[in-house]
Design a protein around this motif. Structure first.
Motif, PDB file in Angstrom:
ATOM      1  N   ALA A  82       8.030  16.708   6.002  1.00 54.65           N
ATOM      2  CA  ALA A  82       7.803  15.466   6.758  1.00 54.65           C
ATOM      3  C   ALA A  82       6.319  15.079   6.737  1.00 54.65           C
ATOM      4  N   ARG A  83       5.543  15.618   7.664  1.00 60.12           N
ATOM      5  CA  ARG A  83       4.107  15.352   7.701  1.00 60.12           C
ATOM      6  C   ARG A  83       3.363  16.596   8.189  1.00 60.12           C
ATOM      7  N   GLY A  84       2.179  16.808   7.642  1.00 57.75           N
ATOM      8  CA  GLY A  84       1.381  17.985   7.989  1.00 57.75           C
ATOM      9  C   GLY A  84       1.047  18.071   9.470  1.00 57.75           C
ATOM     10  N   VAL A  87      16.079   4.724   0.452  1.00 60.67           N
ATOM     11  CA  VAL A  87      16.028   4.971  -0.997  1.00 60.67           C
ATOM     12  C   VAL A  87      15.474   6.348  -1.357  1.00 60.67           C
ATOM     13  N   LEU A  88      14.739   6.973  -0.440  1.00 57.75           N
ATOM     14  CA  LEU A  88      14.173   8.288  -0.779  1.00 57.75           C
ATOM     15  C   LEU A  88      14.845   9.439  -0.037  1.00 57.75           C
ATOM     16  N   THR A  89      15.956   9.133   0.631  1.00 55.97           N
ATOM     17  CA  THR A  89      16.632  10.157   1.435  1.00 55.97           C
ATOM     18  C   THR A  89      17.053  11.367   0.584  1.00 55.97           C
ATOM     19  N   CYS A 103       0.829  -1.209   0.000  1.00 51.25           N
ATOM     20  CA  CYS A 103       0.000   0.000   0.000  1.00 51.25           C
ATOM     21  C   CYS A 103       0.861   1.257   0.000  1.00 51.25           C
ATOM     22  N   ILE A 104       0.211   2.392  -0.135  1.00 51.33           N
ATOM     23  CA  ILE A 104       0.929   3.676  -0.106  1.00 51.33           C
ATOM     24  C   ILE A 104       0.557   4.451   1.167  1.00 51.33           C
ATOM     25  N   GLY A 105       1.281   5.543   1.385  1.00 51.95           N
ATOM     26  CA  GLY A 105       1.051   6.349   2.584  1.00 51.95           C
ATOM     27  C   GLY A 105      -0.370   6.904   2.681  1.00 51.95           C
ATOM     28  N   GLY A 106      -1.040   7.040   1.557  1.00 50.36           N
ATOM     29  CA  GLY A 106      -2.409   7.561   1.561  1.00 50.36           C
ATOM     30  C   GLY A 106      -3.455   6.531   1.952  1.00 50.36           C
ATOM     31  N   ASN A 111       4.397  -1.028   3.258  1.00 46.33           N
ATOM     32  CA  ASN A 111       4.069   0.364   2.951  1.00 46.33           C
ATOM     33  C   ASN A 111       5.101   0.925   1.968  1.00 46.33           C
ATOM     34  N   TYR A 112       4.605   1.520   0.898  1.00 46.88           N
ATOM     35  CA  TYR A 112       5.465   2.132  -0.124  1.00 46.88           C
ATOM     36  C   TYR A 112       5.715   3.587   0.314  1.00 46.88           C
ATOM     37  N   ALA A 113       6.471   3.767   1.382  1.00 51.98           N
ATOM     38  CA  ALA A 113       6.767   5.077   1.972  1.00 51.98           C
ATOM     39  C   ALA A 113       7.702   4.844   3.141  1.00 51.98           C
ATOM     40  N   VAL A 114       8.478   5.863   3.454  1.00 51.23           N
ATOM     41  CA  VAL A 114       9.305   5.735   4.667  1.00 51.23           C
ATOM     42  C   VAL A 114       8.458   6.004   5.906  1.00 51.23           C
ATOM     43  N   GLY A 115       7.539   6.991   5.803  1.00 51.75           N
ATOM     44  CA  GLY A 115       6.639   7.282   6.920  1.00 51.75           C
ATOM     45  C   GLY A 115       5.578   6.196   6.998  1.00 51.75           C
ATOM     46  N   PRO A 148       2.819  19.839  -4.017  1.00 48.67           N
ATOM     47  CA  PRO A 148       1.864  18.769  -3.718  1.00 48.67           C
ATOM     48  C   PRO A 148       2.537  17.440  -3.362  1.00 48.67           C
ATOM     49  N   HIS A 149       3.150  17.358  -2.217  1.00 52.95           N
ATOM     50  CA  HIS A 149       3.785  16.143  -1.690  1.00 52.95           C
ATOM     51  C   HIS A 149       4.669  15.452  -2.747  1.00 52.95           C
ATOM     52  N   LEU A 150       5.719  16.175  -3.134  1.00 56.41           N
ATOM     53  CA  LEU A 150       6.624  15.664  -4.179  1.00 56.41           C
ATOM     54  C   LEU A 150       7.910  15.056  -3.622  1.00 56.41           C
ATOM     55  N   GLY A 151       8.035  14.992  -2.288  1.00 57.95           N
ATOM     56  CA  GLY A 151       9.288  14.583  -1.642  1.00 57.95           C
ATOM     57  C   GLY A 151      10.034  13.459  -2.342  1.00 57.95           C
ATOM     58  N   SER A 152       9.359  12.363  -2.609  1.00 60.54           N
ATOM     59  CA  SER A 152      10.049  11.199  -3.174  1.00 60.54           C
ATOM     60  C   SER A 152       9.834  11.060  -4.684  1.00 60.54           C
ATOM     61  N   SER A 153       9.285  12.100  -5.312  1.00 61.50           N
ATOM     62  CA  SER A 153       8.835  11.922  -6.691  1.00 61.50           C
ATOM     63  C   SER A 153       9.911  12.149  -7.750  1.00 61.50           C
ATOM     64  N   THR A 183      13.941   7.233  -7.582  1.00 64.62           N
ATOM     65  CA  THR A 183      13.504   6.977  -6.204  1.00 64.62           C
ATOM     66  C   THR A 183      12.243   6.122  -6.169  1.00 64.62           C
ATOM     67  N   ARG A 184      11.289   6.428  -7.041  1.00 65.18           N
ATOM     68  CA  ARG A 184      10.031   5.668  -7.012  1.00 65.18           C
ATOM     69  C   ARG A 184      10.272   4.204  -7.412  1.00 65.18           C
ATOM     70  N   ILE A 185      11.188   3.969  -8.348  1.00 62.34           N
ATOM     71  CA  ILE A 185      11.493   2.575  -8.711  1.00 62.34           C
ATOM     72  C   ILE A 185      12.137   1.885  -7.508  1.00 62.34           C
ATOM     73  N   ASP A 186      13.058   2.595  -6.850  1.00 60.36           N
ATOM     74  CA  ASP A 186      13.744   2.001  -5.698  1.00 60.36           C
ATOM     75  C   ASP A 186      12.774   1.746  -4.537  1.00 60.36           C
ATOM     76  N   MET A 187      11.804   2.634  -4.366  1.00 63.46           N
ATOM     77  CA  MET A 187      10.796   2.418  -3.306  1.00 63.46           C
ATOM     78  C   MET A 187       9.978   1.160  -3.601  1.00 63.46           C
ATOM     79  N   GLY A 188       9.589   1.012  -4.879  1.00 66.53           N
ATOM     80  CA  GLY A 188       8.821  -0.184  -5.265  1.00 66.53           C
ATOM     81  C   GLY A 188       9.636  -1.440  -5.030  1.00 66.53           C
TER      82      GLY A 188
HETATM   83  C1  8YV Z   1       5.220   9.027  -0.477  1.00 62.66           C
HETATM   84  C2  8YV Z   1       6.249   9.828   1.750  1.00 62.66           C
HETATM   85  O1  8YV Z   1       5.097   9.684  -1.700  1.00 62.66           O
HETATM   86  O2  8YV Z   1       7.769   8.052   1.997  1.00 62.66           O
HETATM   87  C3  8YV Z   1       7.010   8.843   2.542  1.00 62.66           C
HETATM   88  O3  8YV Z   1       6.859   8.831   3.790  1.00 62.66           O
HETATM   89  O4  8YV Z   1       5.626  10.683   2.289  1.00 62.66           O
HETATM   90  C4  8YV Z   1       6.271   9.796   0.262  1.00 62.66           C
HETATM   91  O5  8YV Z   1       7.494   9.302  -0.195  1.00 62.66           O
HETATM   92  C5  8YV Z   1       3.843   8.853   0.043  1.00 62.66           C
HETATM   93  O6  8YV Z   1       3.757   8.556   1.390  1.00 62.66           O
HETATM   94  C6  8YV Z   1       3.147   7.729  -0.741  1.00 62.66           C
HETATM   95  O7  8YV Z   1       3.442   6.464  -0.271  1.00 62.66           O
END
Ligand code: 8YV
Length: 317
Positions: A235-237, A99-101, A50-53, A73-77, A282-287, A291-296
């Motif tokens: 980081a987070r809202g 991978v998203l540092t 899943c993703i952070g959302g 979770n496909y996110a560090v948070g 709009p929440h582009l931190g890891s975009s 990075t997205r391939i490495d997160m997957g």
């Molecule tokens: C993600 C993020 O884009 O990794 C995190 O914690 O906030 C972002 O990299 C988002 O959470 C979707 O999974």
């Protein structure tokens, strides 16, 4: 073959791999699944990617099928998952650190620069193609020779420090514990928020969202900052009390704010949108593609390791 619910589209490289390794149940509509959909669609699954959302609170976790053994979770948070409730139910939770540092640290610097150099107002003036240059036109705050406070000196915080040193900034930080000298690299440790904030001409928020960090920037703590401070949050809202921040931005206490993350995103507090001293993304931190391939890959590695009977590298509970 283990069956995995993949809640959002992955990049083609990752999707190929997840389909090869697992019986992947994809969500081709690529929408955010409701609680009911998460529960129903994972009924016959062994795991969820899943993703952070995707919010997995205790109520949802308690209703998941007993066949579900891992949430990758496909996110560090991972504040979107109640990791204690998952543990109680015997579900392993993993994240995607490291991978998203770099990508996220880059965005922190972009937020600091965009806010301090008034990029949003600049864009609006440039669009008129008739701005009136003058010596005091859209003057910003310079980062060099200023103190940068970093709230959360984990991997991302340290990567922000590394970049900020290149801008000639003096690094200060607060963390749960003081880092060893090889990680600190000369940065000054503050064991409390008041001490850090009072030194922070610029402040970068890079800590995880936890019960302790919720509204950590509030009416009282914002006042610890020097007048006309610049703040960036990648980081987070939840870490900012929006009402207190908006008040401080209006009064000039805060010179400018850079935001990539929001309370209740993608919704953004309407009052923020009225302010010129806000630089927002709009929440582009890891975009980035890399990075997205490495997160997957990292999320898939965690699933593969888990189903081979070993402990996944990024187990968080
Ligand atoms: C993600 C993020 O884009 O990794 C995190 O914690 O906030 C972002 O990299 C988002 O959470 C979707 O999974």
């Amino acid at each position: 073959m283990k069956k995995i619910l993949v809640t959002r589209n992955l990049l083609p490289e990752n999707e190929e791999r997840v389909k090869k390794l697992f019986d992947a149940k994809l969500n081709k509509a690529d929408n955010i699944l409701s609680a009911e959909e998460l529960i129903n669609q994972s009924k016959d699954c062994d795991g969820i990617l899943c993703i952070g959302g995707n919010k997995f609170d205790k109520a949802i976790i308690d209703q998941l099928s007993s066949s579900v053994k891992i949430i990758a979770n496909y996110a560090v948070g991972y504040n979107n998952v109640d990791v204690d409730a998952a543990k109680q139910k015997g579900i392993v939770v993993t994240n995607t650190p490291e991978v998203l540092t770099d990508a996220t640290a880059d965005i922190s610097i972009l937020l600091l620069l965009g806010a301090s150099r008034r990029a949003y107002e600049g864009r609006k003036h440039a669009e008129t193609q008739s701005w009136n240059w003058s010596t005091n036109f859209l003057m910003g705050k310079q980062m060099s020779n200023k103190k940068l406070g970093i709230l959360g000196m984990g991997r991302i915080g340290r990567a922000v420090a590394q970049r900020a040193r290149g801008f000639g900034m003096e690094i200060h930080y607060h963390n749960r514990s003081k880092l060893s000298p090889d990680l600190e690299l000369g940065a000054t440790y503050h064991d409390n928020i008041k001490s850090l904030f009072s030194q922070s001409d610029f402040l970068s928020i890079n800590c995880p969202a936890t019960a302790e960090t919720t509204n950590l920037l509030n009416e009282e703590t914002i006042n610890f900052l020097p007048d006309k401070a610049v703040v960036a949050n990648a980081a987070r809202g939840d870490i900012i009390d929006d009402a207190a921040m908006i008040k401080a931005m209006k009064s000039g206490k805060i010179f400018a704010l850079g935001l990539d993350v929001y309370n209740g995103e993608p919704k953004i507090n309407e009052e923020y949108l009225q302010l010129d001293n806000l630089f927002l993304l709009p929440h582009l931190g890891s975009s980035t593609k890399r990075t997205r391939i490495d997160m997957g890959d990292r999320a898939i590695d965690n699933l593969e390791t888990f189903f081979s009977g070993k402990t996944p590298l990024d187990k968080v509970n």
